[in-house]
Design a protein around this motif. Structure first.
Motif, PDB file in Angstrom:
ATOM      1  N   ARG A 189       0.799  -1.140   0.115  1.00 46.74           N
ATOM      2  CA  ARG A 189       0.201  -0.120  -0.084  1.00 46.74           C
ATOM      3  C   ARG A 189       0.896   1.217  -0.087  1.00 46.74           C
ATOM      4  O   ARG A 189       0.314   2.174  -0.456  1.00 46.74           O
ATOM      5  CB  ARG A 189      -0.904  -0.011   1.312  1.00 46.74           C
TER       6      ARG A 189
ATOM      7  N   GLU B 132      -9.092  -3.633  -2.498  1.00 45.78           N
ATOM      8  CA  GLU B 132      -9.900  -2.476  -3.477  1.00 45.78           C
ATOM      9  C   GLU B 132      -9.491  -2.836  -4.656  1.00 45.78           C
ATOM     10  O   GLU B 132     -10.208  -1.992  -5.525  1.00 45.78           O
ATOM     11  CB  GLU B 132      -9.129  -1.258  -2.871  1.00 45.78           C
TER      12      GLU B 132
ATOM     13  N   SER C 297      -4.077  -1.548  -2.394  1.00 42.80           N
ATOM     14  CA  SER C 297      -4.728  -2.477  -1.423  1.00 42.80           C
ATOM     15  C   SER C 297      -5.307  -3.726  -1.967  1.00 42.80           C
ATOM     16  O   SER C 297      -6.305  -3.331  -2.895  1.00 42.80           O
ATOM     17  CB  SER C 297      -5.626  -1.732  -0.411  1.00 42.80           C
TER      18      SER C 297
ATOM     19  N   SER D 298     -10.039  -4.542  -8.433  1.00 43.14           N
ATOM     20  CA  SER D 298     -11.159  -5.103  -8.959  1.00 43.14           C
ATOM     21  C   SER D 298     -10.707  -6.622  -9.298  1.00 43.14           C
ATOM     22  O   SER D 298      -9.508  -7.050  -9.291  1.00 43.14           O
ATOM     23  CB  SER D 298     -11.538  -4.632 -10.431  1.00 43.14           C
TER      24      SER D 298
END
Length: 244
Positions: free
Chosen positions: A32, A56, A53, A58
């Protein structure tokens, strides 16, 4: 060989990356905060830094990042702060494990991918009904109530045991269980057992993070070694701690 390491900037994940780099593997590190990474990583052509992250991303992004990987390793964990222990995401390790495994399966690789999860000796391997004392059962039950990260570690391993199982065509797995983690500068002698030989609560041993990294890198690189432990939850101790 290409290896994806989630949680690569952590105290243990970074040790794993160093071991893999020494073996001249291509390493994809998912972090991150890439600005905190050592310059030696940023200047190494064999290291691809992914600033993200994992929860987060897709599904398609995660599928692309796991594509052509021979192994995926999760060294994710909760920071030992109030926010890290009690804040969101409380199921970081479990959800990351599920998403990574789903991404691997969607790639339809011709060969199964090795998945390694860093876990803990506080979690039992229920496939082999590991015995623990009544007192330890009580403490573990209390930990489930007051420490969300403990439940997270249990659920992540349970997902591998019950959902991926022993005969998955896409994924083979190992959940590595270190005991009380310590910092050391060099790899030292360590021992591997199928189950804990000490009480994780009342008589814990020690495991250096660099030894955990060395063990996981050995699982990646050595197929004979891998076949000895796949589908299991081996426990790793520093040899020096077993004589105390």
């Amino acid at each position: 060989m290409t290896v994806l390491v989630a949680g690569a900037s952590g105290a243990t994940g970074s040790k794993l990356v160093e071991q893999l780099v020494q073996k001249d593997y291509r390493v994809r590190v998912m972090v991150r905060s890439p600005e905190k990474l050592p310059n030696s990583w940023k200047n190494n052509v064999n290291i691809q830094i992914i600033s993200a992250s994992i929860l987060e991303l897709s599904d398609e992004e995660l599928k692309n990042y796991t594509q052509n990987c021979d192994a995926v390793v999760s060294c994710l964990g909760h920071n030992l702060t109030w926010k890290g222990v009690y804040g969101q995401p409380r199921k970081l390790v479990t959800e990351a494990t599920q998403r990574l495994c789903n991404a691997i399966k969607k790639n339809n690789s011709k060969q199964s991918v090795k998945f390694i999860l860093m876990n803990t000796t506080g979690n039992r391997n229920r496939d082999i009904n590991e015995p623990i004392s009544f007192a330890q059962k009580l403490v573990i039950g209390l930990l489930r109530l007051i420490l969300p990260p403990h439940v997270d570690n249990e659920k992540a391993a349970d997902y591998l045991r019950t959902q991926i199982g022993q005969n998955n065509k896409s994924i083979e797995w190992v959940a590595v269980r270190p005991d009380n983690l310590i910092n050391e500068d060099k790899v030292s002698e360590y021992e591997i057992y199928p189950s804990p030989i000490r009480s994780a609560i009342f008589n814990s041993g020690q495991t250096s993070r660099i030894n955990v990294g060395h063990f996981m890198a050995s699982l990646v690189s050595n197929d004979t070694f891998w076949n000895n432990w796949r589908g299991q939850m081996p426990v790793i101790y520093n040899t020096s701690s077993l004589t105390k």
